[in-house]
Design an enzyme around this catalytic site. Structure first.
Site, short mmCIF file in Angstrom:
data_model
loop_
_atom_site.label_atom_id
_atom_site.label_comp_id
_atom_site.label_asym_id
_atom_site.label_seq_id
_atom_site.Cartn_x
_atom_site.Cartn_y
_atom_site.Cartn_z
N TYR A 32 -11.70 -9.24 -18.96
CA TYR A 32 -13.02 -8.77 -19.38
C TYR A 32 -13.30 -9.27 -20.79
CZ TYR A 32 -12.57 -5.65 -15.38
OH TYR A 32 -12.41 -5.15 -14.11
N ARG A 46 -15.87 -3.93 -22.71
CA ARG A 46 -16.31 -2.79 -21.89
C ARG A 46 -17.70 -3.02 -21.33
NH1 ARG A 46 -13.20 2.50 -23.83
NH2 ARG A 46 -13.55 2.89 -21.64
N CYS A 63 -16.77 -11.42 -8.90
CA CYS A 63 -16.30 -10.40 -9.84
C CYS A 63 -14.84 -10.01 -9.61
CB CYS A 63 -17.20 -9.18 -9.78
SG CYS A 63 -17.53 -8.60 -8.12
N SER A 69 -6.77 -7.60 -19.37
CA SER A 69 -6.01 -8.59 -20.13
C SER A 69 -4.54 -8.50 -19.76
CB SER A 69 -6.19 -8.36 -21.63
OG SER A 69 -5.70 -7.10 -22.01
#
Length: 110
Positions: A32, A46, A63, A69
């Site tokens: 992300y 976020r 997606c 991570s």
DNA sequence: ACTGTGACTCTAA
DNA sequence: TTTAGAGCCACAG
């Protein structure tokens, strides 16, 4: 182009995020935070997660290639069913570790 | 405007 | 190696 001051806020962020996610190649994953950086909005990891959630309708986006991570996958009920994300990634050849996390060492994009 | 929530990430223990 | 805590910021009520 009108005035466009700081009124633009998040719409640009989302658009940039979608563009980045759409360009993640099959067999690779991105975190992300990484997506946020590539989209030009470092520190908005976020927001990327929120974008993914709001994009459920936009199934065009891969997606499932966006992970934590750490290599962990999205929480169970995302994607409409537990194990779905992992299955999709495995079909693309993404390697997983014994702990169920993605092997970032080999599958991280770039 | 204020508060609670989370598909995030880092650091430290 | 695994957990906790804190910082982070967009979003919904």
């Amino acid at each position: 182009m009108l005035k466009m001051g700081e009124k633009m806020k998040n719409r640009d962020l989302y658009q940039a995020v979608y563009r980045v996610v759409a360009s993640i190649p099959s067999g690779r994953v991105a975190s992300y935070g990484q997506v946020a950086v590539l989209a030009g909005w470092p520190g908005r990891a976020r927001a990327v997660g929120a974008a993914m959630r709001m994009t459920v309708v936009e199934q065009r986006l891969p997606c499932h290639r966006v992970v934590y991570s750490s290599g962990a996958l999205a929480p169970g009920d995302a994607f409409g069913g537990p194990g779905r994300q992992r299955r999709l990634l495995e079909q693309e050849g993404v390697a997983f570790l014994k702990n169920g996390y993605v092997d970032m060492k080999h599958s991280i994009w770039r």
